[in-house]
Design an enzyme around this catalytic site. Structure first.
Site, mmCIF file in Angstrom:
data_model
loop_
_atom_site.group_PDB
_atom_site.id
_atom_site.type_symbol
_atom_site.label_atom_id
_atom_site.label_comp_id
_atom_site.label_asym_id
_atom_site.label_seq_id
_atom_site.Cartn_x
_atom_site.Cartn_y
_atom_site.Cartn_z
ATOM 1 N N GLU A 289 -9.415 -1.896 4.204
ATOM 2 C CA GLU A 289 -9.018 -1.556 5.571
ATOM 3 C C GLU A 289 -9.963 -0.519 6.164
ATOM 4 O O GLU A 289 -10.363 -0.630 7.335
ATOM 5 C CB GLU A 289 -7.588 -1.017 5.569
ATOM 6 C CG GLU A 289 -6.532 -2.049 5.206
ATOM 7 C CD GLU A 289 -5.174 -1.434 4.949
ATOM 8 O OE1 GLU A 289 -4.174 -2.162 5.052
ATOM 9 O OE2 GLU A 289 -5.103 -0.233 4.631
ATOM 10 N N ASP B 78 0.826 -1.213 0.000
ATOM 11 C CA ASP B 78 0.000 0.000 0.000
ATOM 12 C C ASP B 78 0.859 1.261 0.000
ATOM 13 O O ASP B 78 0.628 2.178 -0.795
ATOM 14 C CB ASP B 78 -0.932 0.002 1.215
ATOM 15 C CG ASP B 78 -1.929 -1.140 1.175
ATOM 16 O OD1 ASP B 78 -2.642 -1.272 0.168
ATOM 17 O OD2 ASP B 78 -1.994 -1.909 2.145
#
Length: 285
Positions: A153, A52
């Site tokens: 997330e 990420d």
């Protein structure tokens, strides 16, 4: 309980496939415009060695150039040594500066007062310490803090409020984790980074999916049906999805809503900040 999907089959959904060229163009333009319109000189981004942060940094470099992107590696003494090596690999591949600041002294000094603190409390403190440093360095460079949290997330609440969940702008927040992998491969991030098991690296052997109890692929398929298609948990059960797992994921989404909204302000006037006084953009410079 961990759901492996052994007793039922997840369909491969075309809806989770992205037009990587188009998405990359949109996200680089987003970073470019949001930084320049407020008069900032660049961005700072925490480089963890994971996919990420590597993808966020890559998009920023494509948007702003290498000189405008500063990476920070912020290890703790129990961090996996390879994480720093991977962060250095990412910075080297992208050609950006990487500042390495060990957070062990301040974390350990704090918890000498609270030796009973468990792993969650310590992990949250580390995440907030790292964000504090990112904001401090950003101020010295007239830069914005670039976020790295993906849509999976954010929806699952798998982040620390005012820790990794804090940032000035976030190019990945509308990409599910499986889509992050697609874009990372398209942009040719280092294979070693793309192949890594997702981990917050809070302790040896820790992984996101072990913490969650299910894989990101499983979660993304369910989240897409719940959020993007606005289907109910009952409808997902009719599609053959495990109702117990659907219930767990839906409850996580509901329970973590407080992480996805600004702090509440008691309303007294006709134009309360965040309620009536709301603008979807900055005025810019």
């Amino acid at each position: 309980m961990t759901w492996s999907g052994a007793n039922w089959v997840f369909p491969k959904m075309a809806e989770l496939s992205i037009n990587a060229d188009l998405v990359a163009d949109i996200l680089t333009q987003f970073v470019h415009d949001e930084v320049l319109k407020v008069g900032a000189k660049g961005v700072v981004v925490g480089i963890s060695g994971g996919i990420d942060s590597a993808l966020s940094a890559k998009l920023a470099v494509d948007a702003l150039g290498t000189a405008a992107v500063t990476g920070l590696a912020l290890p703790y003494r129990e961090s996996t040594p390879s994480s720093l090596e991977d962060a250095q690999l990412v910075a080297g591949e992208l050609g950006i500066e990487l500042l390495v600041i060990d957070i062990t002294p301040q974390i350990d000094a704090y918890f000498t007062r609270f030796p009973e603190a468990g792993a969650t409390r310590r992990g949250n403190k580390m995440a907030r310490e790292r964000m504090s440093i990112l904001y401090d360095i950003s101020a010295t460079r007239s830069a914005l803090v670039l976020g790295t949290s993906n849509k999976s997330e954010l929806l699952l609440g798998y982040s620390t409020l005012w820790g990794d969940g804090a940032h000035a702008l976030n190019p990945l927040g509308d990409l599910y984790k499986t889509q992050v992998f697609q874009l990372a491969r398209h942009l040719k991030l280092p294979p070693a980074i793309v192949a890594k098991v997702p981990s917050a690296d809070l302790f040896a052997g820790q992984s996101d999916e072990a913490d969650l109890g299910f894989t990101y692929e499983t979660a993304d398929l369910i989240l897409f049906r719940l959020i993007d298609e606005r289907r109910s948990p009952a409808e997902l059960a009719e599609l053959g999805l495990d109702p117990d797992l659907v219930a767990v994921i839906w409850q996580r989404v509901r329970d973590s809503q407080f992480k996805r909204r600004p702090p509440l302000i008691a309303k007294l006037s006709g134009r309360s900040v965040g309620q009536d006084f709301r603008y979807p953009r900055d005025w810019g410079h």
